[in-house]
Enzyme design. Structure first.
Site, PDB file in Angstrom:
ATOM      1  N   MET A 313       6.905  -7.745   1.641  1.00  0.00           N
ATOM      2  CA  MET A 313       7.924  -7.060   2.028  1.00  0.00           C
ATOM      3  C   MET A 313       8.362  -7.088   3.731  1.00  0.00           C
ATOM      4  O   MET A 313       9.163  -7.789   4.238  1.00  0.00           O
ATOM      5  CB  MET A 313       8.241  -5.848   1.602  1.00  0.00           C
ATOM      6  CG  MET A 313       8.346  -5.474   0.214  1.00  0.00           C
ATOM      7  SD  MET A 313       9.644  -6.514  -0.537  1.00  0.00           S
ATOM      8  CE  MET A 313      10.889  -5.518   0.004  1.00  0.00           C
ATOM      9  N   HIS A 435      15.185   0.775   2.162  1.00  0.00           N
ATOM     10  CA  HIS A 435      14.511   0.192   0.985  1.00  0.00           C
ATOM     11  C   HIS A 435      15.145  -1.146   0.615  1.00  0.00           C
ATOM     12  O   HIS A 435      15.962  -1.265  -0.215  1.00  0.00           O
ATOM     13  CB  HIS A 435      14.519   1.240  -0.401  1.00  0.00           C
ATOM     14  CG  HIS A 435      14.053   0.537  -1.551  1.00  0.00           C
ATOM     15  ND1 HIS A 435      14.137   1.002  -2.861  1.00  0.00           N
ATOM     16  CD2 HIS A 435      12.699  -0.309  -1.615  1.00  0.00           C
ATOM     17  CE1 HIS A 435      13.420   0.443  -3.473  1.00  0.00           C
ATOM     18  NE2 HIS A 435      12.632  -0.405  -3.027  1.00  0.00           N
ATOM     19  N   ASN A 438      12.944  -6.952  -3.372  1.00  0.00           N
ATOM     20  CA  ASN A 438      12.266  -8.477  -3.266  1.00  0.00           C
ATOM     21  C   ASN A 438      12.678  -9.448  -4.259  1.00  0.00           C
ATOM     22  O   ASN A 438      13.292  -8.919  -5.435  1.00  0.00           O
ATOM     23  CB  ASN A 438      10.632  -8.102  -3.812  1.00  0.00           C
ATOM     24  CG  ASN A 438       9.730  -9.229  -3.897  1.00  0.00           C
ATOM     25  OD1 ASN A 438      10.142 -10.135  -3.157  1.00  0.00           O
ATOM     26  ND2 ASN A 438       8.688  -9.082  -4.137  1.00  0.00           N
TER      27      ASN A 438
HETATM   28  P1  NAI Z   1       1.481  -5.672   0.952  1.00  0.00           P
HETATM   29  O1  NAI Z   1       0.495  -5.078   0.354  1.00  0.00           O
HETATM   30  O2  NAI Z   1       2.056  -7.149   0.751  1.00  0.00           O
HETATM   31  O3  NAI Z   1       1.650  -5.684   2.509  1.00  0.00           O
HETATM   32  C1  NAI Z   1       1.147  -4.518   3.258  1.00  0.00           C
HETATM   33  C2  NAI Z   1       0.890  -4.967   4.638  1.00  0.00           C
HETATM   34  O4  NAI Z   1       0.775  -3.845   5.394  1.00  0.00           O
HETATM   35  C3  NAI Z   1      -0.583  -5.763   4.691  1.00  0.00           C
HETATM   36  O5  NAI Z   1      -0.415  -7.009   5.101  1.00  0.00           O
HETATM   37  C4  NAI Z   1      -1.432  -4.924   5.399  1.00  0.00           C
HETATM   38  O6  NAI Z   1      -2.446  -5.472   6.066  1.00  0.00           O
HETATM   39  C5  NAI Z   1      -0.439  -3.965   6.199  1.00  0.00           C
HETATM   40  N1  NAI Z   1      -0.911  -2.754   6.825  1.00  0.00           N
HETATM   41  C6  NAI Z   1      -1.353  -1.881   6.065  1.00  0.00           C
HETATM   42  N2  NAI Z   1      -1.545  -0.743   6.522  1.00  0.00           N
HETATM   43  C7  NAI Z   1      -1.065  -1.023   8.178  1.00  0.00           C
HETATM   44  C8  NAI Z   1      -1.406  -0.363   9.435  1.00  0.00           C
HETATM   45  N3  NAI Z   1      -1.743   0.749   9.466  1.00  0.00           N
HETATM   46  N4  NAI Z   1      -0.813  -1.140  10.524  1.00  0.00           N
HETATM   47  C9  NAI Z   1      -0.241  -2.433  10.384  1.00  0.00           C
HETATM   48  N5  NAI Z   1      -0.239  -2.980   9.084  1.00  0.00           N
HETATM   49  C10 NAI Z   1      -0.741  -2.369   8.022  1.00  0.00           C
HETATM   50  O7  NAI Z   1       2.662  -4.697   0.507  1.00  0.00           O
HETATM   51  P2  NAI Z   1       4.394  -4.773   0.288  1.00  0.00           P
HETATM   52  O8  NAI Z   1       4.454  -5.364  -1.195  1.00  0.00           O
HETATM   53  O9  NAI Z   1       5.023  -5.640   1.377  1.00  0.00           O
HETATM   54  O10 NAI Z   1       4.808  -3.417   0.355  1.00  0.00           O
HETATM   55  C11 NAI Z   1       4.954  -2.714   1.450  1.00  0.00           C
HETATM   56  C12 NAI Z   1       6.096  -1.602   1.156  1.00  0.00           C
HETATM   57  O11 NAI Z   1       7.314  -1.918   0.832  1.00  0.00           O
HETATM   58  C13 NAI Z   1       5.358  -0.509   0.485  1.00  0.00           C
HETATM   59  O12 NAI Z   1       5.804   0.516   0.853  1.00  0.00           O
HETATM   60  C14 NAI Z   1       6.248  -1.056  -0.891  1.00  0.00           C
HETATM   61  O13 NAI Z   1       6.323   0.365  -1.725  1.00  0.00           O
HETATM   62  C15 NAI Z   1       7.445  -1.297  -0.337  1.00  0.00           C
HETATM   63  N6  NAI Z   1       8.109  -2.350  -1.360  1.00  0.00           N
HETATM   64  C16 NAI Z   1       7.869  -3.400  -1.926  1.00  0.00           C
HETATM   65  C17 NAI Z   1       8.488  -3.966  -2.912  1.00  0.00           C
HETATM   66  C18 NAI Z   1       7.647  -5.335  -3.518  1.00  0.00           C
HETATM   67  O14 NAI Z   1       8.138  -5.683  -4.437  1.00  0.00           O
HETATM   68  N7  NAI Z   1       6.513  -5.477  -3.165  1.00  0.00           N
HETATM   69  C19 NAI Z   1       9.781  -3.846  -3.115  1.00  0.00           C
HETATM   70  C20 NAI Z   1      10.450  -2.988  -2.266  1.00  0.00           C
HETATM   71  C21 NAI Z   1       9.672  -2.134  -1.426  1.00  0.00           C
END
Ligand code: NAI
Length: 673
Positions: A313, A435, A438
Site C-alpha cells: 500500500m 483508507h 488495493n
Molecule cells: P505490507 O506488509 O505490504 O507493508 C508494510 C511495510 O511497512 C513493510 O514494508 C514494512 O517493512 C514497513 N514497516 C513496518 N514498520 C515500519 C516502521 N516502523 N517504519 C517504517 N516502515 C515500517 O502491508 P500493506 O498491505 O501495505 O498494509 C499497510 C497498511 O495498509 C496496513 O495498515 C493495512 O491494514 C492497510 N491496508 C492494506 C490493504 C491491502 O490490500 N494490503 C488495503 C488497504 C489498507
C-alpha cells in the site's frame, strides 16, 4: 446578447469562437449554450470570415460534454427526441458553413464536446496528458446522439469508431492523431499556430481507407455487427447494460444512410436515457461528482508528502502521489524493502505518462528516504506500516515531535478505529484516516476517516488532499471496518458459508456476476489474500458480534492464501484461477445472489443507522466505488427502494435467527425496521 459564446475576429479575418459557460468551472453543452451557438453560427454565415476556430476559455478543457444534471428524471422519450434533433440540426449548421472550421482542443473533449469538434472540418489537439478525447456515453447508459455515430464512422471507419464508442474510453492527443480523430497533435505552445495553419492551408479532409469504408456496406455490416456484439457480450450483459448493444443494433439497421442514422440516434438515445439503467448510471455519475466536490471546499495545497511503510500500500500510495505532481519521500526499515516499490512506481509512470521527460520528472519526485529526513518538511505524513495498533502508536510517538506545525498525520489502517491510535499523541486532532484501496492506481475511492478527536480543519484538509491527487473522498466516521470492509465482510462470509454447504466456487462467483458484481466474492477473497481476509474478518467479528467460518481459518493455517500462494479456494496457474465449467440455472443463480447480496444490504442499512456515513447517497457512492456494486442498479439503497422495499425487508428479517452467530446479530432486524 450572448452570455456563453463570443466571436473575435483577428487581423487575418479568422473568427475565434470562444466558449465560456457562465457560472460553471467546465464547459458543458447546456440547452441555453446550444441555442447561443446556433445564433453565433448564423452570425458567422453572414459575416463570412476566412475561417472559424472553436476555442475554450476554461483552463479545465475544451468541452466536457452535455449537462448530465439535465438528464435526471427524464421520462418522456418524445420530448427528448425533439431536443436531440434540435442539437443535431445546430451541429449540422456548423458543418455546412462554407468556410474552414477548426476545433482547438486542450484538456477534456468528451461526449457532446467531441461531437461538436467532429462537426468542424478540422481538429487540432495538444499532446499534453491533460488532453483526453472520447465518447464516455455508454458509461451513462446511452450513446452519442448529436450526430456522433454518423460523423465518427465517416471519419474513422466503422471498426475504429465503434471501438471508441463501445469502450467509452478516452485517449490523449497523440493517440487521437494516430487514429485520425484529430488532424494534428502539437505541443501546447504551438496550438494556436497549428489552428491558424489549418485555416490557411485547408488540407484535404481525412477519410478512412477504402477497405474500412466497405465494412459499412450492406453485405459486410451484419458480419461486423455480429462480431462486435459477441465481443461486447464478453464484457457486459445486454439485460444489465443495453446501451452498447443498442448502438450496434442502430448501426446494423441504419449504417451507410446518414439521414436514417441521425433519426435512429435520436430515437434510440431518447429511449435509453429515459430507461432505468441510464437513470441509475446517471445517478452514479452525479454521486461521483458529489464526492469530487467534497474535496474542493477546503484549501490545502500540499507540495510534499512523506509515506512511511513501503509495502504494497505505502509504495503504491507514494507512487500515485508522485504521479500526480507531489514531491514524495518514502520510508521503510531498510533500503532493500523499497526496491520493489520504486520499480513498481517507475512502471506506473511509464504506463500513465508515456513521454520520457514526464517519466523522468516523476521518477525524480519520488525519493527513497529510510532515515525519515522528509518528515520535517512534509505537509502530510501517510503511515502505511503493518496493521498493528502498538506498532502504529509507537511510530506516532516517535515522529510527532518532528512534524511541521500544521502538518497532517494520516493512517491507511483498514480496520483500526482512530481512537485506538491516538493515545500518546500530543495533538490528536491532526490524525485522520486515509483508507486507500488495493490496487491504489485503479481504485478511485479513499475513505477519509474522522475520529472523535480529529479536528474539523484537519478533516477538511484530508478531503482536499484526496481531491488533489484525483481520487474520490468518502467521509466516514471512525468505526470498525469503516464502510466498505464492513459491508463487504458479511457478503464474503456468506459466500464461504455457501461453499461449506457444497456449492461450487464457480457457481457462487457466477451468481454474483450475474447480479452485476464485477468479480465473484470467492475470487475476490483469493485475490485480496485469505490471510488478509481472515485478519479483517477476525477484527470485525469481535466488533460486530459474528463468527468467522472455521474453513477460512483452516485454509490459512495450511498456507492456502489465495492467488499469491497459487492456491486458495481456486487453484492458480500463471496467476489465473483454474475454473471448471459448472452448470447454474437462472433460478439457482438468483437464489445464491440473493443470499449474499441480502447480507451486504443488511449491513449497509446498519451502517446508515450507525452514522458511518452521513446519508444514503454517500452510502451508495461508497459501496459502488469501493466494492464495484452493480453500478446499473444505482447502489444498495437505490436497489432496496426500487425492488419493493417490502419483499427485501421480509427477507432481511429472516436473516435474523442465526444460532451459530455467523453474522452480525443486529443486521437483519435493523435493516427490516
Ligand atoms: P505490507 O506488509 O505490504 O507493508 C508494510 C511495510 O511497512 C513493510 O514494508 C514494512 O517493512 C514497513 N514497516 C513496518 N514498520 C515500519 C516502521 N516502523 N517504519 C517504517 N516502515 C515500517 O502491508 P500493506 O498491505 O501495505 O498494509 C499497510 C497498511 O495498509 C496496513 O495498515 C493495512 O491494514 C492497510 N491496508 C492494506 C490493504 C491491502 O490490500 N494490503 C488495503 C488497504 C489498507
Amino acid at each position: 446578447m450572448n452570455r456563453h459564446w463570443r466571436i473575435q475576429e483577428d487581423e487575418n479575418r479568422i473568427a475565434w469562437l470562444h466558449f465560456d459557460l457562465q457560472q460553471s468551472p467546465v464547459n458543458l453543452l447546456t440547452p441555453e449554450a446550444l441555442e447561443e451557438l446556433d445564433s453565433c453560427i448564423d452570425a458567422l454565415s453572414r459575416s463570412a470570415p476566412a475561417g472559424v476556430v472553436l476555442v475554450s476559455d476554461k483552463s479545465s478543457g475544451f468541452i466536457a460534454g452535455a449537462d448530465v444534471k439535465g438528464f435526471v428524471g427524464l421520462k418522456d422519450p418524445a420530448a427528448v427526441e425533439r431536443y436531440v434533433e434540435r442539437a443535431q440540426s445546430i451541429f449540422s449548421a456548423l458543418e455546412r458553413l462554407p468556410l474552414p472550421t477548426v476545433a482547438m482542443i486542450h484538456g477534456f473533449c468528451l461526449g457532446g464536446g467531441l461531437e461538436l469538434a467532429l462537426a468542424c472540418r478540422y481538429r487540432v489537439a495538444t499532446e499534453d496528458p491533460v488532453t483526453r478525447i472520447g465518447f464516455p456515453e455508454v458509461r451513462l447508459g446511452i450513446f452519442p446522439g448529436f450526430g456522433g455515430t454518423v460523423r465518427s464512422i465517416r471519419l474513422l471507419g466503422a471498426q475504429a469508431a465503434m471501438g471508441l464508442m463501445l469502450s467509452g474510453r478516452n485517449i490523449d492527443g497523440g493517440a487521437a492523431a494516430r487514429l485520425k480523430l484529430v488532424d494534428l497533435a502539437v505541443p501546447r505552445r504551438q496550438l494556436m499556430a497549428a489552428a491558424r495553419r489549418l485555416i490557411m492551408a485547408q488540407p484535404a479532409v481525412a477519410r478512412p481507407p477504402w477497405w474500412s469504408r466497405t465494412l459499412t456496406s450492406a453485405p459486410l455490416r451484419p458480419l461486423l455487427a455480429t462480431l462486435l456484439q459477441r465481443q461486447t457480450a464478453k464484457r457486459v450483459q445486454r439485460k444489465h447494460y443495453p446501451a452498447p448493444f443498442g448502438l450496434i443494433d442502430h448501426w446494423r439497421r441504419n449504417g451507410g444512410r446518414p439521414q436514417q442514422m441521425y433519426r435512429g440516434e435520436a430515437s434510440a438515445v431518447a429511449r435509453l436515457v429515459t430507461g432505468p439503467v441510464a437513470q441509475n448510471l446517471i445517478r452514479v455519475f452525479l454521486l461521483q461528482e458529489r464526492l469530487r466536490s467534497l474535496g474542493r471546499e477546503a484549501t490545502f495545497e500540499p507540495t510534499h508528502v512523506h509515506v512511511i511503510g513501503g509495502g504494497i500500500m505505502g509504495g503504491d500510495i507514494a507512487a500515485w502521489c508522485a504521479l500526480k505532481g507531489l514531491r514524495v519521500t518514502l520510508q521503510d526499515q531498510t533500503p532493500e524493502r523499497l526496491t520493489g516499490a520504486i520499480a513498481r512506481a517507475h512502471g506506473l509512470f511509464v504506463r500513465k505518462l508515456r513521454l520520457p521527460h514526464l517519466i523522468r520528472a516523476a521518477d525524480d519526485r519520488l525519493m527513497p528516504d529510510c532515515r525519515g529526513d522528509g518528515i520535517t518538511r512534509a505537509d502530510l505524513v501517510v503511515e502505511a506500516i503493518y496493521e498493528d495498533t502498538t506498532a502504529k502508536q509507537a511510530l506516532y510517538r516517535k515522529i510527532e515531535p518532528w512534524l511541521k506545525p500544521g502538518a497532517l498525520l494520516a493512517t491507511n489502517t483498514s480496520s483500526i478505529p482512530l481512537e485506538r491510535l491516538t493515545p500518546g499523541l500530543l495533538q490528536p486532532q491532526r490524525l485522520v484516516g486515509l483508507h486507500f484501496f488495493n490496487p491504489v492506481a485503479r481504485m478511485q475511492l479513499i475513505e477519509v476517516v474522522k475520529g472523535r478527536e480529529t479536528g474539523e480543519t484537519e478533516f477538511g484538509r484530508a478531503l482536499a488532499f484526496a481531491h488533489r491527487i484525483d481520487r474520490l473522498p468518502l467521509p466516514v466516521k471512525s468505526s470498525p471496518g469503516f464502510l466498505v470492509n464492513r459491508v463487504l465482510m458479511p457478503y464474503l462470509l456468506e459466500a464461504i458459508v455457501l461453499l461449506g454447504e457444497g456449492v461450487a466456487p464457480e457457481q457462487v462467483d457466477q451468481a454474483a456476476i450475474q447480479f452485476g458484481m464485477p468479480m465473484g466474492p470467492v475470487e475476490l477473497a483469493d485475490r485480496v489474500g485469505l490471510d488478509i481476509c481472515l485478519s479483517v474478518a477476525e477484527k470485525l467479528a469481535g466488533e460486530l458480534g459474528c463468527r468467522v467460518p472455521e474453513s477460512l481459518r483452516e485454509r490459512v493455517a495450511q498456507g492456502e492464501l489465495g492467488r499469491k500462494s497459487n492456491r486458495g479456494y481456486y487453484r492458480y496457474a500463471q496467476g489465473r484461477p483454474v475454473k471448471a465449467s459448472v452448470p447454474l440455472s437462472e433460478t439457482r443463480s438468483e437464489q445464491l445472489a440473493t443470499r449474499m447480496i441480502d447480507r451486504l444490504l443488511a449491513e449497509a442499512v446498519a451502517c446508515l443507522r450507525d452514522g458511518v456515513v452521513a446519508d444514503s447517497d454517500l452510502l451508495d457512492a461508497g459501496i459502488i466505488f469501493g466494492t464495484g456494486f452493480a453500478p446499473f442498479r444505482g447502489g444498495p439503497m437505490r436497489y432496496i427502494r426500487e425492488n419493493g422495499q417490502d419483499g427485501i425487508r421480509q427477507r432481511l428479517r429472516q436473516l435474523e435467527p442465526d444460532p451459530e452467530g455467523r453474522f452480525p446479530a443486529h443486521t437483519g432486524r435493523e435493516a427490516a425496521a
